[in-house]
Design an enzyme around this catalytic site. Structure first.
Site, PDB file in Angstrom:
ATOM      1  N   GLN A 197      30.622 -13.027  -8.058  1.00  0.00           N
ATOM      2  CA  GLN A 197      31.284 -12.105  -9.080  1.00  0.00           C
ATOM      3  C   GLN A 197      29.956 -11.735  -9.812  1.00  0.00           C
ATOM      4  O   GLN A 197      30.170 -10.868 -10.260  1.00  0.00           O
ATOM      5  CB  GLN A 197      32.490 -12.193  -9.457  1.00  0.00           C
ATOM      6  CG  GLN A 197      34.340 -12.594  -8.958  1.00  0.00           C
ATOM      7  CD  GLN A 197      34.893 -13.410 -10.301  1.00  0.00           C
ATOM      8  OE1 GLN A 197      35.118 -13.494 -11.091  1.00  0.00           O
ATOM      9  NE2 GLN A 197      35.403 -14.210  -8.887  1.00  0.00           N
ATOM     10  N   HIS A 251      34.097 -15.218 -13.091  1.00  0.00           N
ATOM     11  CA  HIS A 251      34.206 -14.729 -14.418  1.00  0.00           C
ATOM     12  C   HIS A 251      33.589 -14.144 -15.079  1.00  0.00           C
ATOM     13  O   HIS A 251      33.252 -14.615 -15.880  1.00  0.00           O
ATOM     14  CB  HIS A 251      35.000 -15.405 -14.707  1.00  0.00           C
ATOM     15  CG  HIS A 251      36.359 -16.058 -14.150  1.00  0.00           C
ATOM     16  ND1 HIS A 251      37.372 -17.053 -14.409  1.00  0.00           N
ATOM     17  CD2 HIS A 251      37.623 -15.520 -12.566  1.00  0.00           C
ATOM     18  CE1 HIS A 251      38.130 -16.895 -13.806  1.00  0.00           C
ATOM     19  NE2 HIS A 251      38.658 -15.717 -12.570  1.00  0.00           N
ATOM     20  N   GLU A 298      46.751  -9.034 -17.326  1.00  0.00           N
ATOM     21  CA  GLU A 298      47.281  -8.260 -18.716  1.00  0.00           C
ATOM     22  C   GLU A 298      46.635  -7.064 -18.538  1.00  0.00           C
ATOM     23  O   GLU A 298      45.545  -6.604 -17.947  1.00  0.00           O
ATOM     24  CB  GLU A 298      46.901  -9.434 -19.533  1.00  0.00           C
ATOM     25  CG  GLU A 298      48.060 -10.737 -19.998  1.00  0.00           C
ATOM     26  CD  GLU A 298      47.355 -11.897 -21.004  1.00  0.00           C
ATOM     27  OE1 GLU A 298      47.817 -12.724 -20.585  1.00  0.00           O
ATOM     28  OE2 GLU A 298      47.033 -11.071 -21.897  1.00  0.00           O
ATOM     29  N   TYR A 330      44.214 -14.260 -27.847  1.00  0.00           N
ATOM     30  CA  TYR A 330      44.817 -12.890 -26.342  1.00  0.00           C
ATOM     31  C   TYR A 330      45.529 -13.928 -26.010  1.00  0.00           C
ATOM     32  O   TYR A 330      45.936 -14.193 -24.627  1.00  0.00           O
ATOM     33  CB  TYR A 330      44.085 -11.936 -26.115  1.00  0.00           C
ATOM     34  CG  TYR A 330      44.221 -10.436 -26.711  1.00  0.00           C
ATOM     35  CD1 TYR A 330      45.197  -9.684 -26.670  1.00  0.00           C
ATOM     36  CD2 TYR A 330      43.084 -10.708 -27.684  1.00  0.00           C
ATOM     37  CE1 TYR A 330      45.102  -8.467 -27.843  1.00  0.00           C
ATOM     38  CE2 TYR A 330      42.901  -9.668 -28.951  1.00  0.00           C
ATOM     39  CZ  TYR A 330      44.033  -8.578 -28.697  1.00  0.00           C
ATOM     40  OH  TYR A 330      44.090  -7.264 -29.743  1.00  0.00           O
TER      41      TYR A 330
END
Length: 366
Positions: free
Chosen positions: A83, A147, A241, A251
């Site tokens: 990614q 990520h 989210e 979070y």
């Protein structure tokens, strides 16, 4: 402890809905192809003359002007893995005066093999960039391909916010403020640390961290009225989210989540915990969100004020109608056109959308 949903309920919902997305299709829209023949347009921005700078994930910076694409030279070496690659790009709020362009990319600079997310700024000089200055480089490097984040936004006070995902190191990085990754960061525009960042006085903390407990935020935008920083992030299987970012807040990832592992097993028993923020909205099943923009223009009539989020998984632009900071309705725009990677409102008030293996399109409301 009161839970919003029991874990069993989440599993049952996922079993019933993971095969497909339930959002209705809005047919009152079409598109115009503006930039063709792009592979993964990870991010793009508009220059004052209306031309565009486009980041191809594979490491190419493109200047699109008068229908012609020109490759811009001078980029630092981009670590392309999974990614990771050349990612977001934005202009300084005072670009006309100072000429600074900011971009994020995966970099192999530093110790250890692999790479991690870096934030840099530079100036456009003809068909190349110069005055390159790396503002932040996350450590340690990792050979994992997942990520990296990474979106960039300037807030109303001129601070630079950026996101870095937890790099697949779920159980170590996101909850530890002495480590990079799984965080939202805030810098001054020159890369220095604001003296009121929430963890500047915490021993061993990464001083640039603004919030933590994030998984992989690939959407971030400034609310046009409240001027708050809104983000979204990928969950695992379920649990994507939307969040409003507040200084020093946790979070929750991976202590609390509305998602489960990709193999269907669970990694947490709880969806709420004291001291951890609840999402403004979450998705089950995951839509794999990327790109994020508010409609803040008169070009779309009643759609003005809605939030747009790309879906990589289901290949559409998700239009979220909001009321009192709650998503009360979702509709599919550009349904089936392709994996939506990025969304921006142009200086002309129209919404532009980067679609993988297609290009950049202009959203048209009928």
């Amino acid at each position: 402890m009161k839970l919003r949903l029991s874990f069993l309920s989440i599993i049952l919902i996922c079993i019933l809905t993971c095969a497909q997305d339930k959002n209705p299709i809005n047919t009152d829209n079409s598109y115009e192809l503006i930039v063709s023949d792009l592979n993964i347009p990870w991010g793009f921005t508009f220059l004052p003359d209306g031309s565009m700078l486009i980041n191809e994930k594979a490491g190419e910076l493109i200047h699109f002007k008068n229908g012609k694409k020109t490759t811009i030279s001078g980029l630092p070496e981009v670590y392309v893995n999974g990614q990771g690659g050349l990612m977001d790009i934005i202009l300084h709020p005072n670009y006309k005066e100072n000429g600074w362009i900011y971009f994020s990319y995966a970099s192999s600079e530093g110790e250890n093999q692999g790479g991690n997310t870096a934030i840099a700024r530079a100036k456009l000089n003809g068909n190349r960039i110069d005055n390159l200055n790396v503002l932040y480089k996350a450590i340690p490097n990792s050979r994992r391909g997942q990520h990296f984040g990474s979106r960039l936004v300037f807030d109303k006070d001129g601070y630079l916010f950026f996101t870095i995902g937890e790099r697949g190191n779920r159980d170590v990085n996101p909850q530890d403020i002495t480590r990079d990754c799984g965080k939202v960061y805030r810098l001054n525009d020159d890369g220095s640390i604001p003296n009121d960042n929430p963890f500047v006085n915490e021993p061993n903390a990464k001083k640039a961290i603004y919030s933590y407990g994030h998984r992989n935020p690939q959407g971030m935008t400034l609310h046009p009225q409240t001027k708050e920083i809104w983000t979204h992030e990928h969950g695992p299987k379920g649990g994507d989210e939307i969040n409003i970012i507040k200084a020093g807040k946790n979070y929750g990832w991976p202590v609390i989540s509305y998602g489960i592992n990709y193999n269907g097993s669970k990694f947490t028993e709880i969806t709420e915990k004291e001291g951890m923020e609840q999402p403004l909205h979450y998705w089950i099943p995951s839509i794999a969100p990327s790109g994020m923009a508010f409609i803040n223009s008169d070009k779309y009539g009643s759609w003005n004020g809605n939030l747009l989020i790309g879906s990589l998984k289901f290949r559409y632009l998700d239009m979220c109608s909001l009321k009192n900071n709650k998503v009360i309705k979702e509709e599919r725009l550009l349904d089936g056109l392709g994996r939506v990677r990025c969304v921006e409102q142009g200086p002309d008030g129209y919404i532009y959308v980067g679609i993988e293996n297609l290009g950049i399109v202009k959203l048209i409301k009928h």
